[in-house]
Scaffold this motif. Sequence first.
Motif, PDB file in Angstrom:
ATOM      1  N   MET A  58       0.851  -1.145   0.000  1.00  0.00           N
ATOM      2  CA  MET A  58       0.000   0.000   0.000  1.00  0.00           C
ATOM      3  C   MET A  58       0.909   1.223   0.000  1.00  0.00           C
ATOM      4  SD  MET A  58      -2.773   1.203   2.890  1.00  0.00           S
ATOM      5  CE  MET A  58      -1.598   1.113   4.229  1.00  0.00           C
ATOM      6  N   ASP A  59       0.625   2.145  -0.897  1.00  0.00           N
ATOM      7  CA  ASP A  59       1.375   3.394  -0.948  1.00  0.00           C
ATOM      8  C   ASP A  59       0.548   4.528  -0.361  1.00  0.00           C
ATOM      9  OD1 ASP A  59       3.521   2.185  -2.243  1.00  0.00           O
ATOM     10  OD2 ASP A  59       2.780   2.683  -4.239  1.00  0.00           O
ATOM     11  N   VAL A  60       1.166   5.346   0.467  1.00  0.00           N
ATOM     12  CA  VAL A  60       0.534   6.542   1.014  1.00  0.00           C
ATOM     13  C   VAL A  60       1.118   7.724   0.257  1.00  0.00           C
ATOM     14  CG1 VAL A  60       0.171   7.968   3.055  1.00  0.00           C
ATOM     15  CG2 VAL A  60       0.277   5.474   3.276  1.00  0.00           C
ATOM     16  N   LEU A  61       0.231   8.504  -0.347  1.00  0.00           N
ATOM     17  CA  LEU A  61       0.659   9.627  -1.171  1.00  0.00           C
ATOM     18  C   LEU A  61       0.217  10.956  -0.578  1.00  0.00           C
ATOM     19  CD1 LEU A  61      -0.434   8.196  -4.630  1.00  0.00           C
ATOM     20  CD2 LEU A  61       1.852   8.150  -3.657  1.00  0.00           C
ATOM     21  N   ASP A  62       1.045  11.972  -0.758  1.00  0.00           N
ATOM     22  CA  ASP A  62       0.677  13.350  -0.443  1.00  0.00           C
ATOM     23  C   ASP A  62       0.158  13.952  -1.744  1.00  0.00           C
ATOM     24  OD1 ASP A  62       0.544  16.106  -0.079  1.00  0.00           O
ATOM     25  OD2 ASP A  62       2.457  16.237   0.968  1.00  0.00           O
ATOM     26  N   VAL A  63      -1.124  14.295  -1.757  1.00  0.00           N
ATOM     27  CA  VAL A  63      -1.732  14.850  -2.969  1.00  0.00           C
ATOM     28  C   VAL A  63      -2.090  16.329  -2.772  1.00  0.00           C
ATOM     29  CG1 VAL A  63      -2.558  12.666  -3.911  1.00  0.00           C
ATOM     30  CG2 VAL A  63      -3.988  13.936  -2.301  1.00  0.00           C
ATOM     31  N   THR A  64      -1.294  17.003  -1.949  1.00  0.00           N
ATOM     32  CA  THR A  64      -1.493  18.436  -1.779  1.00  0.00           C
ATOM     33  C   THR A  64      -1.478  19.113  -3.141  1.00  0.00           C
ATOM     34  OG1 THR A  64      -0.427  18.330   0.382  1.00  0.00           O
ATOM     35  CG2 THR A  64      -0.629  20.503  -0.631  1.00  0.00           C
ATOM     36  N   ASN A  65      -0.525  18.731  -3.988  1.00  0.00           N
ATOM     37  CA  ASN A  65      -0.486  19.171  -5.376  1.00  0.00           C
ATOM     38  C   ASN A  65      -0.885  17.964  -6.222  1.00  0.00           C
ATOM     39  OD1 ASN A  65       0.115  19.890  -8.004  1.00  0.00           O
ATOM     40  ND2 ASN A  65       2.105  20.803  -7.513  1.00  0.00           N
ATOM     41  N   VAL A  66      -2.144  17.938  -6.677  1.00  0.00           N
ATOM     42  CA  VAL A  66      -2.644  16.763  -7.398  1.00  0.00           C
ATOM     43  C   VAL A  66      -1.901  16.514  -8.697  1.00  0.00           C
ATOM     44  CG1 VAL A  66      -4.941  16.829  -6.375  1.00  0.00           C
ATOM     45  CG2 VAL A  66      -4.515  18.080  -8.487  1.00  0.00           C
ATOM     46  N   LEU A  67      -1.217  17.524  -9.212  1.00  0.00           N
ATOM     47  CA  LEU A  67      -0.438  17.342 -10.436  1.00  0.00           C
ATOM     48  C   LEU A  67       0.915  16.697 -10.166  1.00  0.00           C
ATOM     49  CD1 LEU A  67      -1.250  20.730 -12.198  1.00  0.00           C
ATOM     50  CD2 LEU A  67      -2.324  18.491 -12.564  1.00  0.00           C
ATOM     51  N   LYS A  68       1.347  16.727  -8.906  1.00  0.00           N
ATOM     52  CA  LYS A  68       2.626  16.124  -8.530  1.00  0.00           C
ATOM     53  C   LYS A  68       2.483  15.374  -7.210  1.00  0.00           C
ATOM     54  CE  LYS A  68       5.732  19.290 -10.845  1.00  0.00           C
ATOM     55  NZ  LYS A  68       6.949  20.096 -10.712  1.00  0.00           N
ATOM     56  N   PRO A  69       1.768  14.252  -7.214  1.00  0.00           N
ATOM     57  CA  PRO A  69       1.652  13.480  -5.960  1.00  0.00           C
ATOM     58  C   PRO A  69       3.028  12.987  -5.522  1.00  0.00           C
ATOM     59  CG  PRO A  69       0.674  12.292  -7.804  1.00  0.00           C
ATOM     60  CD  PRO A  69       1.103  13.622  -8.327  1.00  0.00           C
ATOM     61  N   MET A  70       3.237  12.985  -4.218  1.00  0.00           N
ATOM     62  CA  MET A  70       4.520  12.549  -3.674  1.00  0.00           C
ATOM     63  C   MET A  70       4.307  11.347  -2.761  1.00  0.00           C
ATOM     64  SD  MET A  70       6.325  16.206  -2.842  1.00  0.00           S
ATOM     65  CE  MET A  70       7.787  15.376  -2.272  1.00  0.00           C
ATOM     66  N   LEU A  71       5.151  10.344  -2.936  1.00  0.00           N
ATOM     67  CA  LEU A  71       5.103   9.146  -2.105  1.00  0.00           C
ATOM     68  C   LEU A  71       5.593   9.489  -0.708  1.00  0.00           C
ATOM     69  CD1 LEU A  71       4.675   6.057  -1.889  1.00  0.00           C
ATOM     70  CD2 LEU A  71       7.078   5.822  -2.571  1.00  0.00           C
ATOM     71  N   ILE A  72       4.750   9.214   0.299  1.00  0.00           N
ATOM     72  CA  ILE A  72       5.147   9.417   1.698  1.00  0.00           C
ATOM     73  C   ILE A  72       5.820   8.151   2.218  1.00  0.00           C
ATOM     74  CG2 ILE A  72       4.305   9.744   4.050  1.00  0.00           C
ATOM     75  CD1 ILE A  72       2.124  11.529   2.959  1.00  0.00           C
ATOM     76  N   ARG A  73       5.132   7.013   2.004  1.00  0.00           N
ATOM     77  CA  ARG A  73       5.653   5.746   2.516  1.00  0.00           C
ATOM     78  C   ARG A  73       4.906   4.589   1.875  1.00  0.00           C
ATOM     79  NH1 ARG A  73       6.674   4.218   8.870  1.00  0.00           N
ATOM     80  NH2 ARG A  73       7.725   2.271   8.442  1.00  0.00           N
ATOM     81  N   SER A  74       5.552   3.445   1.777  1.00  0.00           N
ATOM     82  CA  SER A  74       4.923   2.225   1.281  1.00  0.00           C
ATOM     83  C   SER A  74       4.856   1.208   2.411  1.00  0.00           C
ATOM     84  CB  SER A  74       5.726   1.632   0.122  1.00  0.00           C
ATOM     85  OG  SER A  74       5.649   2.458  -1.002  1.00  0.00           O
ATOM     86  N   TYR A  75       3.760   0.432   2.422  1.00  0.00           N
ATOM     87  CA  TYR A  75       3.559  -0.607   3.423  1.00  0.00           C
ATOM     88  C   TYR A  75       3.304  -1.928   2.705  1.00  0.00           C
ATOM     89  CZ  TYR A  75       2.927   3.260   6.657  1.00  0.00           C
ATOM     90  OH  TYR A  75       3.123   4.387   7.406  1.00  0.00           O
ATOM     91  N   ASN A  76       3.925  -2.999   3.177  1.00  0.00           N
ATOM     92  CA  ASN A  76       3.726  -4.314   2.579  1.00  0.00           C
ATOM     93  C   ASN A  76       2.365  -4.866   2.960  1.00  0.00           C
ATOM     94  OD1 ASN A  76       6.246  -4.460   1.337  1.00  0.00           O
ATOM     95  ND2 ASN A  76       7.207  -5.268   3.175  1.00  0.00           N
ATOM     96  N   MET A  77       1.683  -5.451   2.002  1.00  0.00           N
ATOM     97  CA  MET A  77       0.416  -6.129   2.194  1.00  0.00           C
ATOM     98  C   MET A  77       0.564  -7.519   1.586  1.00  0.00           C
ATOM     99  SD  MET A  77      -1.919  -4.085   3.547  1.00  0.00           S
ATOM    100  CE  MET A  77      -1.155  -2.769   4.463  1.00  0.00           C
ATOM    101  N   ASP A  78      -0.255  -8.453   2.055  1.00  0.00           N
ATOM    102  CA  ASP A  78      -0.178  -9.821   1.548  1.00  0.00           C
ATOM    103  C   ASP A  78      -0.954  -9.992   0.247  1.00  0.00           C
ATOM    104  OD1 ASP A  78       1.423 -10.752   3.685  1.00  0.00           O
ATOM    105  OD2 ASP A  78      -0.359 -10.807   4.944  1.00  0.00           O
ATOM    106  N   ASN A  79      -2.202  -9.544   0.228  1.00  0.00           N
ATOM    107  CA  ASN A  79      -3.059  -9.753  -0.932  1.00  0.00           C
ATOM    108  C   ASN A  79      -4.232  -8.769  -0.870  1.00  0.00           C
ATOM    109  OD1 ASN A  79      -4.101 -10.886  -3.215  1.00  0.00           O
ATOM    110  ND2 ASN A  79      -4.964 -12.661  -2.197  1.00  0.00           N
ATOM    111  N   PRO A  80      -3.950  -7.453  -0.957  1.00  0.00           N
ATOM    112  CA  PRO A  80      -5.004  -6.457  -0.730  1.00  0.00           C
ATOM    113  C   PRO A  80      -6.062  -6.431  -1.829  1.00  0.00           C
ATOM    114  CG  PRO A  80      -3.009  -5.382  -1.488  1.00  0.00           C
ATOM    115  CD  PRO A  80      -2.672  -6.829  -1.283  1.00  0.00           C
TER     116      PRO A  80
END
Length: 104
Positions: free
Chosen positions: A1-23
């Motif tokens: 799972m990726d958490v994104l900062d979409v403050t600027n929707v034209l340039k989303p920035m990756l905050i952090r990724s989390y491992n999932m088994d089978n989302p």
Amino acid sequence: MDVLDVTNVLKPMLIRSYNMDNPYGLGISGDILFVCDGTSGLKVYDAADPWLISEHILQLSQNTSLRRDPLGTSLLMIGSDGFYQYDYANVNNIKQISVIKVKK
């Protein structure tokens, strides 16, 4: 799972990724994040701090979860064996309210 900062929707920035088994899907209600993670079940997280989501798991249901819909303080979940309803008014004590079992 990726958490994104979409403050600027034209340039989303990756905050952090989390491992999932089978989302399969996720839903959020306030700071509570619900993740349907296949055979790992329904995972419930405190998402107040996007940097620490995986460190703040609140509860884990072993039901195979395919879809979830948070509605107020009720959570509807479809699993491989039925349709479940949970009350999460007290997120530290999530209770199953009902289940409609289905046969394969």
